[in-house]
Design an enzyme around this catalytic site. Sequence first.
Site, PDB file in Angstrom:
ATOM      1  N   CYS A   1       0.802  -1.225   0.000  1.00  0.00           N
ATOM      2  CA  CYS A   1       0.000   0.000   0.000  1.00  0.00           C
ATOM      3  C   CYS A   1       0.833   1.274   0.000  1.00  0.00           C
ATOM      4  O   CYS A   1       0.334   2.338  -0.384  1.00  0.00           O
ATOM      5  CB  CYS A   1      -0.920   0.022   1.215  1.00  0.00           C
ATOM      6  SG  CYS A   1      -1.708  -1.547   1.576  1.00  0.00           S
TER       7      CYS A   1
ATOM      8  N   HIS B   1      -3.055   7.752   6.376  1.00  0.00           N
ATOM      9  CA  HIS B   1      -3.239   6.493   5.653  1.00  0.00           C
ATOM     10  C   HIS B   1      -4.719   6.123   5.702  1.00  0.00           C
ATOM     11  O   HIS B   1      -5.300   5.725   4.690  1.00  0.00           O
ATOM     12  CB  HIS B   1      -2.368   5.410   6.270  1.00  0.00           C
ATOM     13  CG  HIS B   1      -2.372   4.126   5.515  1.00  0.00           C
ATOM     14  ND1 HIS B   1      -1.922   4.023   4.217  1.00  0.00           N
ATOM     15  CD2 HIS B   1      -2.792   2.883   5.876  1.00  0.00           C
ATOM     16  CE1 HIS B   1      -2.045   2.761   3.805  1.00  0.00           C
ATOM     17  NE2 HIS B   1      -2.572   2.057   4.790  1.00  0.00           N
TER      18      HIS B   1
ATOM     19  N   HIS C   1      -9.408   2.690  -1.412  1.00  0.00           N
ATOM     20  CA  HIS C   1      -7.988   2.395  -1.226  1.00  0.00           C
ATOM     21  C   HIS C   1      -7.400   1.975  -2.577  1.00  0.00           C
ATOM     22  O   HIS C   1      -7.779   0.949  -3.131  1.00  0.00           O
ATOM     23  CB  HIS C   1      -7.848   1.275  -0.192  1.00  0.00           C
ATOM     24  CG  HIS C   1      -6.441   1.027   0.256  1.00  0.00           C
ATOM     25  ND1 HIS C   1      -5.340   1.490  -0.409  1.00  0.00           N
ATOM     26  CD2 HIS C   1      -5.957   0.322   1.337  1.00  0.00           C
ATOM     27  CE1 HIS C   1      -4.245   1.098   0.226  1.00  0.00           C
ATOM     28  NE2 HIS C   1      -4.602   0.400   1.288  1.00  0.00           N
TER      29      HIS C   1
ATOM     30  N   SER D   1      23.240  38.389 -54.316  1.00  0.00           N
ATOM     31  CA  SER D   1      23.875  39.691 -54.434  1.00  0.00           C
ATOM     32  C   SER D   1      24.424  40.138 -53.077  1.00  0.00           C
ATOM     33  O   SER D   1      25.249  39.434 -52.483  1.00  0.00           O
ATOM     34  CB  SER D   1      22.877  40.697 -55.003  1.00  0.00           C
ATOM     35  OG  SER D   1      23.520  41.912 -55.324  1.00  0.00           O
TER      36      SER D   1
END
Length: 749
Positions: free
Chosen positions: A178, A314, A352, A618
């Site tokens: 995870c 988390h 998740h 030229s």
Amino acid sequence: MKNYTGLEIAIIGMAGRFPGANDIEGFWENLRNGVESVEFLSREELVKNGENPELIDHPAYVPASAHVRGKEYFDADFFGYLPAEARLMDPQMRLFHEICWTALEDAGYNPYESGNKIGLFSGGASNANWEVGAILANREEMVDDFSAFNLRNINFLSSHISYLLDLSGPSITCNTACSTSLVAIQRACMSLLLRECNMALAGGVFISTRPQVGYIHQDGMIHSADGHCRAFDAAASGTIIGDGAGVVVLKKLDEAIKDGDHIYAIIKGSAINNDGSRKIGYTAPSVDGQSKVIMKAIQMAKVDPSTIGYVEAHGTGTKLGDPVEIAGLTRAFNTEKKQFCAIGSVKSNIGHLDTAAGVAGLIKAVLSLQHGQLVPSLHYQQPNPEIDFANSPFYVNTTLRPWERNGHPRRAGVSSFGIGGTNVHVVLEEAPVREAGSEGRSHQLLLLSGKTPGALERNAARVSAYLQQDTTTSLNDIAYTQQVGREAFQYRRMLVCRNRSEALALLDTPGWLSAGSHYISDKRTVGVAFLFPGQGSQYSGMCQGLYEEEPHFRSTVDECLSIVQRRCGKDLRPVLFGADTRIDQTEYTQPCLFIIEYSLARLLMSWGVQPSMMIGHSIGEYVAACVSGVFSLSDALYLVVKRGECMQAAPTGKMLSVSLDREGLLALCGVDICLAAVNGPSSGVLSGRESSIAALKLQLESSGHVCRELRTSHGFHSHLMDEVLPAFRDCFRVLPSIHPPCLYFKCDG
């Protein structure tokens, strides 16, 4: 940089695909509006998607899914893959190709431009079902076995993309469950600080190849009982697994500021560790392990924990995990201050994302810092009884609210903890105030390109939409990014505009795009040729506006005028920029044309437009010779002035442009008329005495031929110039030896 430690990393680009959001902008809108992007499917939808009806009737069945729409699609041709290769490629790898490209464009960098050593740090989840399916799909060996193995195996995620995008920095694929994607970001930061690369892409991806169906809830496991993730709530029963991918572009802060990059936020500090064995089981979280990694990140950031106003946790919404996380955070902050720091979990919005979970949380926190808003964490009503928020630094933020600075920059922490105990924490700080750039030029050049006509059209539409949506970014910056921060594809279009209104008017004009687009068959062989014309193209006040607006052009013109004044005693400024009729006298025409053409060439070269060849006619031959290194600027100007003076003393004449082929032009030549130049298959110039040219002009016009007298004082490139050769030849004797140029140039005329 006095407020920084020198260890800061700037986030200069981002891209992501999440449930309910196909880009970062959509993701932010969902977050600030408190949108839950979990879908709840009807029985009919589940059956249609292939779910077993008996399983649907199971009492613990939860008909919830959090998936990325369009995950089955991949623009294989854009990335150069064969259809057979794309069919075998892990869908995670496909999606990660796309967001890496998008992130680099968001940062304003073309990976194929030299000068950047870009690293790639990423991770995805192993997928046995896909690998077996890909093996079976390749039974006829449309792709060789070894290549097929590399395409279906997620371990080759980073190296495949590094090869494709020519990224020469470290290319590392990791998997810490995870915490994978935040670990990848932390490793990228370390690589930048060690100078292993000067820019890095970092993130992760998780895509399930299962049909869009639900799951069976089991008590004590990670899946939620009702399809909702209620992080830190008393009713929390887990989370839901979702699809997603995210990537950030990183660079050392001092270099990002120096390079003028757009900075979303700063990584002040980061740390990684593992729980070890001092916990109740392999999959269990650890207060000790989590608190130590957070303390280490804060120490690296050199900030007071009380100045951290938000933590993206988390936050899986499990009865065990949530209390452990708050205990670890409380120990790491180690302060007596109470409930000053908001906390939340993006899992309450999108579920998740497994190996992409950490980068999703990081992007959420970065967007909050950028916009100065704290977004709601969903489904929180009352705290988990094992969490004592009242005696901690934290509170769960449940509403959209302004994020006050309170005397210091906004700061946030982001945590990601992997099954098996690999923990990572990052401390973020809002971006420094960006200094205002220059206003730029009065006109801007917007470049557009695409690999197909349809892609060019879509890219033009995106630019139009951006110009309407973002009214704060200067048109100067937008034009610069379009020029240097985008790969130039085969189908191209450009526009010149003074402001947004002009740009939008052109972009939205029906047929404008197709009417002026160009196809470049092989860009590797395309070069730039500089063509320098001869006399007849002069006019009073040549490039005066450019002289006034472009410092580089002005300084080159001034240098040339100074050389002519010093070496030849001529003041050409009133001739060049005043209403002076001498501009048409060849004594003045020639040096004035040389100065303008030379200065224009140097201006283009200062912009990075380098010629692969030069063609001169030229007086233009002298410019080509000087730019390519045959003459020094001083010697070239001396020769040009003397050439003009010699020719001024020659008998007067005229020149006539005629729309005839070479044979037709030669038929008109005689004692007093010469063929001066062949400009094309049916165009040329005749030169001779005034009376002869005037008579010829009347003759041609009466017979229906198109002709035009050129704006010259003499009959150049004719026998009338023969008598000037001895004097002009003497001018070369005072010059040093001439060395061949390094750059090839061709003369015409």
